[in-house]
Design a protein around this motif. Structure first.
Motif, PDB file in Angstrom:
ATOM      1  N   PHE A 253      39.736  47.379  35.862  1.00 33.67           N
ATOM      2  CA  PHE A 253      38.920  48.560  36.129  1.00 33.67           C
ATOM      3  C   PHE A 253      37.663  48.162  36.894  1.00 33.67           C
ATOM      4  CE2 PHE A 253      35.549  51.551  35.022  1.00 33.67           C
ATOM      5  CZ  PHE A 253      36.160  52.789  35.176  1.00 33.67           C
ATOM      6  N   ASN A 254      37.002  47.086  36.447  1.00 32.65           N
ATOM      7  CA  ASN A 254      35.793  46.608  37.132  1.00 32.65           C
ATOM      8  C   ASN A 254      36.093  46.175  38.560  1.00 32.65           C
ATOM      9  OD1 ASN A 254      34.414  47.020  34.742  1.00 32.65           O
ATOM     10  ND2 ASN A 254      34.474  44.874  34.118  1.00 32.65           N
ATOM     11  N   HIS A 255      37.223  45.505  38.747  1.00 31.36           N
ATOM     12  CA  HIS A 255      37.607  45.053  40.080  1.00 31.36           C
ATOM     13  C   HIS A 255      37.767  46.244  41.027  1.00 31.36           C
ATOM     14  CE1 HIS A 255      39.543  42.202  42.908  1.00 31.36           C
ATOM     15  NE2 HIS A 255      40.334  43.213  43.208  1.00 31.36           N
ATOM     16  N   ALA A 256      38.443  47.285  40.545  1.00 31.88           N
ATOM     17  CA  ALA A 256      38.624  48.487  41.361  1.00 31.88           C
ATOM     18  C   ALA A 256      37.289  49.170  41.631  1.00 31.88           C
ATOM     19  CB  ALA A 256      39.577  49.452  40.657  1.00 31.88           C
ATOM     20  N   LEU A 257      36.446  49.242  40.606  1.00 38.88           N
ATOM     21  CA  LEU A 257      35.142  49.883  40.759  1.00 38.88           C
ATOM     22  C   LEU A 257      34.279  49.138  41.772  1.00 38.88           C
ATOM     23  CD1 LEU A 257      32.936  51.889  39.954  1.00 38.88           C
ATOM     24  CD2 LEU A 257      32.446  50.440  37.967  1.00 38.88           C
ATOM     25  N   ASN A 258      34.290  47.812  41.699  1.00 40.31           N
ATOM     26  CA  ASN A 258      33.494  47.023  42.648  1.00 40.31           C
ATOM     27  C   ASN A 258      33.905  47.313  44.086  1.00 40.31           C
ATOM     28  OD1 ASN A 258      32.174  45.762  40.533  1.00 40.31           O
ATOM     29  ND2 ASN A 258      33.615  44.063  40.445  1.00 40.31           N
ATOM     30  N   PHE A 259      35.200  47.370  44.322  1.00 44.05           N
ATOM     31  CA  PHE A 259      35.683  47.657  45.668  1.00 44.05           C
ATOM     32  C   PHE A 259      35.248  49.047  46.122  1.00 44.05           C
ATOM     33  CE2 PHE A 259      39.247  49.707  48.040  1.00 44.05           C
ATOM     34  CZ  PHE A 259      38.973  49.127  49.270  1.00 44.05           C
ATOM     35  N   CYS A 260      35.411  50.048  45.249  1.00 46.04           N
ATOM     36  CA  CYS A 260      35.065  51.419  45.621  1.00 46.04           C
ATOM     37  C   CYS A 260      33.577  51.580  45.878  1.00 46.04           C
ATOM     38  CB  CYS A 260      35.523  52.387  44.531  1.00 46.04           C
ATOM     39  SG  CYS A 260      37.331  52.488  44.373  1.00 46.04           S
ATOM     40  N   MET A 261      32.766  50.781  45.218  1.00 45.66           N
ATOM     41  CA  MET A 261      31.320  50.823  45.449  1.00 45.66           C
ATOM     42  C   MET A 261      30.964  50.384  46.869  1.00 45.66           C
ATOM     43  SD  MET A 261      29.164  51.772  43.037  1.00 45.66           S
ATOM     44  CE  MET A 261      29.123  52.184  41.294  1.00 45.66           C
ATOM     45  N   LEU A 262      31.833  49.609  47.491  1.00 50.09           N
ATOM     46  CA  LEU A 262      31.567  49.120  48.841  1.00 50.09           C
ATOM     47  C   LEU A 262      32.005  50.097  49.927  1.00 50.09           C
ATOM     48  CD1 LEU A 262      32.766  45.424  48.394  1.00 50.09           C
ATOM     49  CD2 LEU A 262      30.403  46.250  48.393  1.00 50.09           C
ATOM     50  N   LEU A 263      32.730  51.146  49.548  1.00 48.42           N
ATOM     51  CA  LEU A 263      33.300  52.073  50.523  1.00 48.42           C
ATOM     52  C   LEU A 263      32.352  53.228  50.836  1.00 48.42           C
ATOM     53  CD1 LEU A 263      36.921  52.410  49.089  1.00 48.42           C
ATOM     54  CD2 LEU A 263      36.208  51.046  51.054  1.00 48.42           C
ATOM     55  N   PRO A 264      32.470  53.812  52.019  1.00 45.26           N
ATOM     56  CA  PRO A 264      31.763  55.072  52.266  1.00 45.26           C
ATOM     57  C   PRO A 264      32.446  56.198  51.513  1.00 45.26           C
ATOM     58  CG  PRO A 264      33.164  54.528  54.129  1.00 45.26           C
ATOM     59  CD  PRO A 264      33.239  53.363  53.186  1.00 45.26           C
ATOM     60  N   GLY A 265      31.676  57.204  51.128  1.00 44.19           N
ATOM     61  CA  GLY A 265      32.260  58.340  50.438  1.00 44.19           C
ATOM     62  C   GLY A 265      32.037  58.289  48.939  1.00 44.19           C
ATOM     63  N   PRO A 266      32.594  59.269  48.219  1.00 36.74           N
ATOM     64  CA  PRO A 266      32.391  59.389  46.768  1.00 36.74           C
ATOM     65  C   PRO A 266      33.150  58.313  45.996  1.00 36.74           C
ATOM     66  CG  PRO A 266      33.902  61.074  47.538  1.00 36.74           C
ATOM     67  CD  PRO A 266      33.399  60.372  48.763  1.00 36.74           C
ATOM     68  N   GLU A 267      32.427  57.354  45.421  1.00 36.10           N
ATOM     69  CA  GLU A 267      33.075  56.209  44.788  1.00 36.10           C
ATOM     70  C   GLU A 267      33.911  56.591  43.568  1.00 36.10           C
ATOM     71  OE1 GLU A 267      28.645  55.942  43.534  1.00 36.10           O
ATOM     72  OE2 GLU A 267      29.835  56.653  45.218  1.00 36.10           O
ATOM     73  N   ALA A 268      33.492  57.609  42.810  1.00 35.97           N
ATOM     74  CA  ALA A 268      34.255  57.994  41.621  1.00 35.97           C
ATOM     75  C   ALA A 268      35.613  58.576  42.000  1.00 35.97           C
ATOM     76  CB  ALA A 268      33.453  58.995  40.790  1.00 35.97           C
ATOM     77  N   GLN A 269      35.643  59.410  43.042  1.00 40.76           N
ATOM     78  CA  GLN A 269      36.924  59.971  43.487  1.00 40.76           C
ATOM     79  C   GLN A 269      37.825  58.868  44.036  1.00 40.76           C
ATOM     80  OE1 GLN A 269      37.935  60.620  46.999  1.00 40.76           O
ATOM     81  NE2 GLN A 269      39.729  61.868  46.540  1.00 40.76           N
ATOM     82  N   GLN A 270      37.238  57.904  44.727  1.00 46.07           N
ATOM     83  CA  GLN A 270      38.019  56.788  45.250  1.00 46.07           C
ATOM     84  C   GLN A 270      38.531  55.899  44.116  1.00 46.07           C
ATOM     85  OE1 GLN A 270      34.903  55.458  47.807  1.00 46.07           O
ATOM     86  NE2 GLN A 270      35.672  56.542  49.599  1.00 46.07           N
ATOM     87  N   LEU A 271      37.721  55.753  43.065  1.00 44.36           N
ATOM     88  CA  LEU A 271      38.164  54.978  41.905  1.00 44.36           C
ATOM     89  C   LEU A 271      39.345  55.661  41.231  1.00 44.36           C
ATOM     90  CD1 LEU A 271      37.766  52.656  39.904  1.00 44.36           C
ATOM     91  CD2 LEU A 271      36.092  54.073  38.698  1.00 44.36           C
ATOM     92  N   ALA A 272      39.291  56.987  41.099  1.00 45.96           N
ATOM     93  CA  ALA A 272      40.421  57.717  40.532  1.00 45.96           C
ATOM     94  C   ALA A 272      41.674  57.510  41.381  1.00 45.96           C
ATOM     95  CB  ALA A 272      40.076  59.206  40.428  1.00 45.96           C
ATOM     96  N   THR A 273      41.514  57.568  42.708  1.00 53.62           N
ATOM     97  CA  THR A 273      42.646  57.373  43.612  1.00 53.62           C
ATOM     98  C   THR A 273      43.217  55.967  43.479  1.00 53.62           C
ATOM     99  OG1 THR A 273      41.604  58.927  45.164  1.00 53.62           O
ATOM    100  CG2 THR A 273      43.386  57.559  46.017  1.00 53.62           C
ATOM    101  N   TYR A 274      42.334  54.979  43.401  1.00 56.55           N
ATOM    102  CA  TYR A 274      42.746  53.576  43.266  1.00 56.55           C
ATOM    103  C   TYR A 274      43.528  53.378  41.963  1.00 56.55           C
ATOM    104  CZ  TYR A 274      42.163  48.465  43.836  1.00 56.55           C
ATOM    105  OH  TYR A 274      42.369  47.129  44.005  1.00 56.55           O
ATOM    106  N   ILE A 275      42.986  53.891  40.860  1.00 53.51           N
ATOM    107  CA  ILE A 275      43.660  53.737  39.562  1.00 53.51           C
ATOM    108  C   ILE A 275      44.992  54.480  39.566  1.00 53.51           C
ATOM    109  CG2 ILE A 275      43.509  54.260  37.102  1.00 53.51           C
ATOM    110  CD1 ILE A 275      40.487  53.837  37.323  1.00 53.51           C
TER     111      ILE A 275
END
Length: 426
Positions: A46-68
């Protein structure tokens, strides 16, 4: 639908409807439901995915949901999780926009939303406590989390700079002698051309609008503006909303500055990312443009939907394009060290968001501090809202002591806020 089980759908709808209060609360909800309650993925992944999404443009929480969603069920899981995450908020925001232009400012649910805000602050506090215990391991990680909070809260350093610095420091600070152990690699394969189809789905409408209606059309301008925003909005919604507000209210005269603030207020009290305020902008811009030759409410609704698509479609593209590569890096010792530094900094980032939310909820006034390199707003103690303090404390008791749970706490606090509004206390 999409071959996913009923339990999967229920969990993602639950995440979506509980995602009040910005990315800190949204990340907390996902961690609680997916990592702690369901155990579908481990904390490290979960942390690994969150770290990556934090580096992206756009809403990180929505991207984290998509990644998971992709980790769990491949492309179909990514689409389901990412779309469901924004759907309730988008529909509510569309409804509020319709009410706004037909009956004026929406104040009938003020008490209910006030209670929700207090519950959200308690949820964020609980998430910080839990995440700190699992992520901040050792003095070095604690100092890095504290440094990131200080850099953002007291000195207003840009979010991308803080995260990148944390990665560099982590690469040196947590350098391991061997590759770390990781969870078994069960990552699904990504379709060979999934990212290409997503790119076409994002930019295709923009190209069609530009050719058919011309670059000066309000539809083309909306699609262009919010495509650019989705591509360059590093650091969360607050990092770009000032620029968007200025462009929409001054350069294009789509709405007034006061209306922009009203839109922000509506977006902050709906589930989903704050960037959904762009839907409000798209609605007003399209509904007020006579060149659309459509009924104003229909034009506004189409403008809102176009805006939402252009803002969120790139989030799917980033995940489909990069997630498989990021998963392969989990066993790389140097990358893992850098991401551990980012993980520690993320705790500070969430603490900064929580502090910002608490100040804006608890205090009616704040004064800027701008000296000796400092750049932050100090709350005025005499402007504290006693009801906000009482309701937040009550929500904390329900979460920490009675262990009522997220849904129960949110429903109780919404009811309390509604009652206080009805009796004239708010």
């Amino acid at each position: 639908m999409l071959g996913l089980s009923g339990e999967v759908w229920r969990v993602w709808w639950k995440v979506a409807f509980l995602s009040f209060g910005g990315p800190a609360a949204q990340i907390a909800v996902m961690q609680r439901l997916i990592v702690e309650e369901k155990g579908w993925i481990g904390q490290d992944r979960f942390n690994h995915a969150l770290n990556f999404c934090m580096l992206l443009p756009g809403p990180e929480a929505q991207q984290l949901a998509t990644y998971i969603g992709w980790l769990l069920h491949g492309t179909r899981g990514a689409l389901a999780a990412g779309i469901i995450f924004i759907l309730p908020g988008a529909l509510i925001m569309l409804g509020l926009s319709l009410l706004y232009v037909t009956v004026g400012q929406v104040g009938v649910v003020e008490g209910l939303l006030f209670g929700l805000k207090c519950a959200v602050l308690a949820i964020v506090a609980q998430a910080l406590v839990r995440m700190s215990g699992k992520v901040v391991r050792g003095l070095a990680a604690g100092l890095l989390a504290l440094a990131s909070f200080t850099a953002m809260f007291l000195f207003s350093l840009p979010f991308p700079l803080v995260i990148l610095a944390a990665g560099v420091i982590g690469m040196w600070l947590f350098r391991p002698g061997a590759a770390p152990e990781v969870e078994s690699d069960t990552s699904p394969r990504m379709g060979r051309h999934t990212w290409l189809w997503t790119l076409l789905a994002w930019l295709g409408p923009l190209a069609v609008l530009a050719v058919v209606l011309g670059p000066g059309s309000v539809w083309t301008e909306l699609a262009t503006l919010f495509s650019l925003l989705a591509t360059f909005s590093f650091g969360g919604a607050y990092a770009v909303l000032a620029w968007v507000a200025q462009f929409a209210s001054e350069t294009r005269d789509w709405l007034t500055a006061a209306e922009m603030l009203d839109g922000l207020g509506l977006a902050e009290t709906t589930p989903g990312p704050l960037i959904l305020v762009t839907q409000f902008i798209g609605f007003l811009a399209a509904s007020r443009n006579p060149a659309t030759l459509l009924d104003p409410l229909l034009a506004g609704s189409l403008g809102a939907l176009l805006t939402t698509w252009m803002v969120f479609a790139p989030s799917f593209l980033w995940i489909f394009l990069f997630a498989p590569k990021v998963e392969k890096l989990r066993g790389n010792a140097r990358i893992s060290a850098a991401l551990r530094g980012i993980t520690s900094a993320v705790v500070g980032v969430i603490a900064n968001l929580a502090a910002w939310f608490a100040i804006n909820l608890m205090f009616a006034e704040s004064r800027p501090v701008d000296r000796y390199g400092l750049d932050f707003n100090l709350p005025v103690a005499t402007s504290i809202d006693p009801w906000a303090l009482v309701l937040t404390a009550l929500a904390a008791v329900l979460l920490f002591l009675t262990r009522l749970g997220l849904v129960g706490t949110i429903l109780c606090m919404a009811l309390v806020g509604l009652v206080l509004h009805l009796v004239g206390a708010l």
